[in-house]
Structure formats: C-alpha cells, structure tokens
Enzyme design. Structure first.
Site, PDB file in Angstrom:
ATOM      1  N   ARG A 269       0.839  -1.193   0.000  1.00 47.33           N
ATOM      2  CA  ARG A 269       0.000   0.000   0.000  1.00 47.33           C
ATOM      3  C   ARG A 269       0.875   1.244   0.000  1.00 47.33           C
ATOM      4  NH1 ARG A 269      -3.340  -2.330  -1.826  1.00 47.33           N
ATOM      5  NH2 ARG A 269      -5.453  -2.831  -1.155  1.00 47.33           N
ATOM      6  N   GLU A 298      -3.076   7.809  -5.979  1.00 52.24           N
ATOM      7  CA  GLU A 298      -3.156   7.052  -7.231  1.00 52.24           C
ATOM      8  C   GLU A 298      -4.341   7.519  -8.063  1.00 52.24           C
ATOM      9  OE1 GLU A 298      -3.113   2.861  -6.412  1.00 52.24           O
ATOM     10  OE2 GLU A 298      -1.115   2.914  -5.546  1.00 52.24           O
ATOM     11  N   HIS A 320       0.489   0.072 -10.018  1.00 51.03           N
ATOM     12  CA  HIS A 320      -0.342  -0.785  -9.159  1.00 51.03           C
ATOM     13  C   HIS A 320      -0.748  -2.063  -9.906  1.00 51.03           C
ATOM     14  CE1 HIS A 320      -3.123  -0.570  -5.423  1.00 51.03           C
ATOM     15  NE2 HIS A 320      -2.822  -1.823  -5.690  1.00 51.03           N
TER      16      HIS A 320
END
Length: 617
Positions: A269, A298, A320
């Site tokens: 994370r 993000e 990601h």
C-alpha cells in the site's frame, strides 16, 4: 393480473430481480455468474454525482479500485445490501459508513496472493539487475554493459515486514477490516519468502504475530524490532496493511539505518514509505534502488513527490500491477460475484471486512438456526406487543437470555444468531431497517436491547440434538422483588392470571424449523405464515367454538396445534401457587388470511378464551 417485469437481460418474472451495479471492468465469467439470477448494469465511467444519482436502484455494488464508495454514496443507496471490492484493499470504501447502514462490505482476500508475490520478486530482480534501464538503453540504440552492472540476489538478505499468520485475535468491529487486510498481506509476505528462498536468498522477517513454527518451515529467521531488521537487510519488502501505526513507517531515519546500497520494494500500500524521504535517500546514493508499485496518491499527480520518485533513474515503477494478472483478475471476480449472490440469497458472508469471520463448518451448522432465531424474535415481539389482545398492559421486555443446548452450543461464533434475534425482535416494529451481523450490536444498543448468550454444557434433557431457548427477563421493580419465574396479569372477570416467564424454545430438523415451547406450553409447530394463538381454558368443545367462529368469518384453517402446559410450566405454576393453571392450554392455528378485529372480538367474547395473539411470520 400483474404485468410481468422484464429484466435487463431479457428474463421475465412476476417481480423484479435484485439489481447489481458494476461501474468498472469485471471478468466476463463473473458477470455471467451474476446474470444467472440478478439484473446486471455495467455502467463504466460514472462520475461521483452520477453514482449517487443511480445507486438507490441497486441492491449490490461491485467495484475495483477506481470507484470511490463514499458516505454520500452509501447514504443514497437506500436498497444497498452489499458492496463488493473485486480485490483486496478496501481503501476506496467508507467501511464505517457502510457498517452504520447495515451494508456488508466484502473483498477477495486470497484471489491475488500469488500474483502479488510474483510481482514483488519481479521488481526485486528488475531493481537488482537494472532490467528496465537496460531495455530502454538498448531500444535507444545504445550498448551500455559497463554502466548497467547489477548485483546477484543469491546469498543476499531479504527483510520482510509482515510474514505469516500467527495467533492474532481481533474481535472489535472497528478492527475487522484490519484483520482481513492483514490476513492477505501476511500470506503475500510468506509467499515472497518462499520464492526468495528458492532464489538462494536468506530471509528474515518482522511480524509480532508470526508463528515461529511457520517461520521455521519457510526457513525464515524472525527479529523482534524494526531497527534489527533494517540493519541486516540488503533488500526490504513490506507486506502489511495501511493503518495508523504503519503509515509513514519507513522515513528518513529508517532509510539511513539501512546498509548503504540496500534496495527497497513496496507492492502493498502506498503511504507506508515516506516518498520524499525515499527520493532523498536515492539522490544521496544511500539507497541503491527501489521497486514501487503503489503510491500515496493514485494515480500520482504531475506535481507530487510520487511523480518525482517515478522519474528517478534508480526507481522501477509500475502502476499498481500487483494483482494484474489474467488469473488473479478472474479469481477475484468470481470470488466476489459468488459472495454477492450468496448475500442476496440471505446467506452468511464468507469474506466480509466489517463482520466477524465465519468458518465454513460453522457456516453450515448455523444456517438453519439463523432462520429459527429470527422467527423466535419476531414471534416474541408480535405476541407481546400490539397484536396481543386482552392484556391490561403490554409486557414487552428488552433483556433476554439466548440459550444454546446440544450440538449448537459447541459452535464458537454465534454472532449470526445474535444478529438474527435483533432483527426478529425489531423488524415488525421498524420494517425498513436493514439489520444483519454488520450492525446488530449497534442497533441493539440504540433500542436498549440486552442479550446474554449462554452455551449450556449440561446434558440434554430433550429429544432434540440442538435446542435454542429465548427467555425474556422482567424489568426489576422497586415495589416488589424480581421474580425469575412468574408474571401476573388480570383477567376480564377480575381474577388473577399467573404466568411463567416469557419463554420460546425451538429446534431444527432436516432444514425445517420448529417451535417446541411457547410460554408455559409444550408445542410443535412451524413458525410460518399468519398464526392465531389462543390462550384458553382446556375444556371440552373449545376447538369447535373457535373453528365455528373462524369458519363463519371465512377464515380457512391450514393447521392446528393444541399445546398443554409443559412439565416446566406446571412446576413453575405450582411453586407460585398456580396449581389451577394445568387446566389451561394454547391453541395455535395457521390461518389463510388476516383475522379481522371483529372476529377477534367475537372470539374474546367467549369466557373460555383468556388471551389472543395474531402474528405473521
């Protein structure tokens, strides 16, 4: 004649099927699974305002990471029963708001473990051997072998923050989300450890909850502090959830305490590594490289620190992609779609992040008892509130004992039964309130309901393999001492009616639920449909009187059960001087339609009937 409804996928039915909104890409197999019983709307690219506008029409919402399920969305979703995150983290879902509104939030904690672990190792090797830089250089027409010399990972020390499952027990609702994330993250950490060992690396880990035996089988040495881990690590990877205690856990001081030339990885994370501090350590040359898949914001903004970090030549960055494999996407999609279908069928959730975890074996045992206990709660409320006739005052209580006997007493997690009772007790009073294992505690506190669950280990004195008993405790009075066994009501003729405590017992057999005791009376009936419950003198002709009055009113009787005073009821009455109560009985009748007030009045006109309740279950 009602007009049949037509669903979005072309099926006809007398009533609309539950609707699910899918605003992001989901695997075709997952969508096909949903369409078998639900109406599915795939509406990609909805703005926050559009989502709030359309969400009232849906019972389920399935998202990935882009859609923000805010408090405003959840408040607007008046019909929402479940929000499913096709993935692991639920950072984009306001779980507290969902809990307050009784909306179950589920994820897929295991579907992408292998993908995330492989991506971690891919970044590790890419950073160690300068693979992205070498690829870009070669494509630019260069041949820079001397500049792109890397390091081998064999023999190096990999430090892992968050390794494997131990004895962590978190039961408070506010920490359930953390437990679910942690379960997934630590499984990723353990998978990375095993892959790294296969590459010839030495592995050490920090995890206060890790099992020493599990670590030993994976050839992992455990350390007791973060400084101890940082000091020995050539490569460092993080696999913990983002919570208050892990946010910014790797900052300037921690990076400087690492070996010069160490490399760092994050596929968990964003926010656990201070991006500004990491950028500084790379500029200084103290940290030789970083592999980063997740960021504080993000997608990263052009002017943010993350953008500067991504642009750094010693950083291998990916958008990601930890869970972005064909197999992982398929796994998580199928998993959450199955859970949505299960929840909309009224079954217990498998991977709820805001509800207790339920083991599969417990799930199978609990399922019929959830229905039983909810029926018992509804029967109690309706019998002792407005549907009860000829009571001088209603005797609805708010303190209960919920007693489990037999096989059901051995089940450790009875939270679904607690929730079912709260739902049953309150649903007939507040039918529009969504009550389930997510918010049952909160609803009970708001309504002043106290439930004491008891697991009886005494040998069963009944013929049932399992028995559940609901016992209502009378409120304490300052004018008289509390009685554990009796209450008193006045009859129409002025005489006193002595009754034992309010008790309902029930059992399950082959998936069917039965009520075996109601107040002092032994009985056996299925709690379903509209029931007329008559408390009367056990005298000849009483059945004929009741049947005649109902027949004249056009009320069809589907079944009838006459319940005598039970052995426990006779004992309690005798102890309180109510020997004559053995001449009383309950008559439970299943009727085909609602019983009108004038019919009840006519029934009450006969002196042999002491009390009538009309309940719908």
């Amino acid at each position: 004649m009602p007009v049949p409804t037509t669903s979005a996928n072309g099926s006809n039915g007398e009533s609309p099927r539950p609707k699910v909104l899918v605003p992001e890409k989901l695997s075709p197999d997952g969508v096909a699974l949903l369409r078998s019983t639900l109406d599915v709307d795939e509406r990609k690219g909805l703005s926050p305002e559009e989502l709030i506008s359309v969400i009232p029409g849906y019972e389920a919402l399935i998202v990935r990471s882009e859609t923000k399920v805010t408090k405003d969305v959840l408040v607007a979703g008046k019909n929402l029963r479940v929000v499913a995150r096709a993935g692991v983290g639920v950072d984009n879902v306001d779980v507290n708001a969902a809990t307050a509104h009784g909306i179950i939030v589920v994820n897929s904690p295991a579907g992408n473990i292998g993908a995330a672990a492989e991506h971690t190792v891919a970044l590790l090797l890419a950073v160690a051997r300068n693979i992205p830089d070498g690829c870009a250089s070669l494509k630019a027409g260069k041949w820079e072998r001397s500049r792109l010399v890397g390091v081998e990972v064999k023999g190096k020390m990999l430090g892992i923050i968050g390794l494997g499952k131990g004895k962590l027990e978190i039961t408070d609702t506010m920490y359930l989300i953390t437990r679910t994330r942690l379960t997934n993250m630590i499984l990723v950490g353990l998978s990375v450890a095993r892959l790294a060992t296969g590459l010839g690396m030495h592995v050490t880990a920090l995890d206060p909850y890790a099992s020493t035996s599990l670590a030993a089988t994976a050839n992992v040495a455990l350390v007791q502090s973060l400084p101890a881990l940082l000091a020995v690590s050539d490569f460092l990877t993080i696999h913990t959830p983002l919570i208050a205690s892990t946010k910014g856990m790797i900052g300037t001081a921690e990076l400087r305490s690492m070996k010069k030339g160490a490399r760092i990885l994050n596929v968990a994370r964003g926010g656990m590594i201070d991006e500004t501090a990491l950028l500084g350590a790379l500029e200084e040359g103290h940290i030789a490289g970083a592999g980063v898949d997740v960021f504080t914001t993000e997608p990263p903004t052009a002017e943010g620190e993350a953008a500067k970090l991504i642009a750094h030549p010693k950083v291998v960055a990916t958008p990601h992609l930890g869970a972005s494999t064909v197999e992982a996407q398929e796994n998580v999609s199928i998993d959450v779609c199955e859970q949505v279908l299960s929840i909309l069928r009224g079954e217990l959730p498998r991977s709820a992040v805001n509800a207790p975890l339920i083991l599969p074996e417990e799930y199978r045992k609990l399922q019929p008892f959830v229905k039983l206990v909810e029926k018992m709660g509804s029967l109690y409320t309706q019998r002792y509130t407005t549907s009860s006739r000829n009571r001088q005052s209603q005797d609805f209580r708010t303190s209960f004992d919920l007693i489990y006997e037999g096989e059901v007493a051995s089940i450790g997690n009875t939270k679904p039964l607690f929730a079912a009772l709260v739902k049953g007790l309150t649903q007939s009073i507040s039918p529009n309130t969504n009550i389930n294992i997510v918010n049952a505690d909160m609803i009970a506190k708001e309504r002043g309901i106290s439930i004491n669950e008891q697991h009886s280990r005494d040998p069963m004195t009944h013929t049932y393999s399992s028995l559940v008993t609901l016992r209502a405790r009378p409120a304490r009075s300052t004018s008289q001492p509390p009685s554990p066994t009796t209450t008193r009501h006045e009859r129409n003729d002025g005489s006193e009616l002595v009754s034992t405590e309010q008790v309902i017992s029930g059992s399950c057999s082959d998936g069917q639920v039965f009520i075996s005791r109601l107040d002092r009376f032994a009985t056996s009936f299925v709690p379903d449909g509209t029931l007329l419950i008559c408390h009367n003198y056990d005298s000849p002709g009483m059945i004929g009187v009741v049947g005649s009055i109902l027949g004249k009113a056009g009320v069809n009787i589907s079944f009838m059960s006459v319940a005598p005073v039970s052995a426990e009821g006779r004992l309690g009455a005798r102890e309180k001087g109510g020997e004559g109560l053995k001449n009383e009985a309950l008559m439970i009748l299943g009727v085909g339609k609602a019983v009108e007030t004038n019919v009840v009045t006519e029934l009450m006109g006969d002196s042999g009937i002491l009390d009538i309740s009309v309940v719908t279950l």
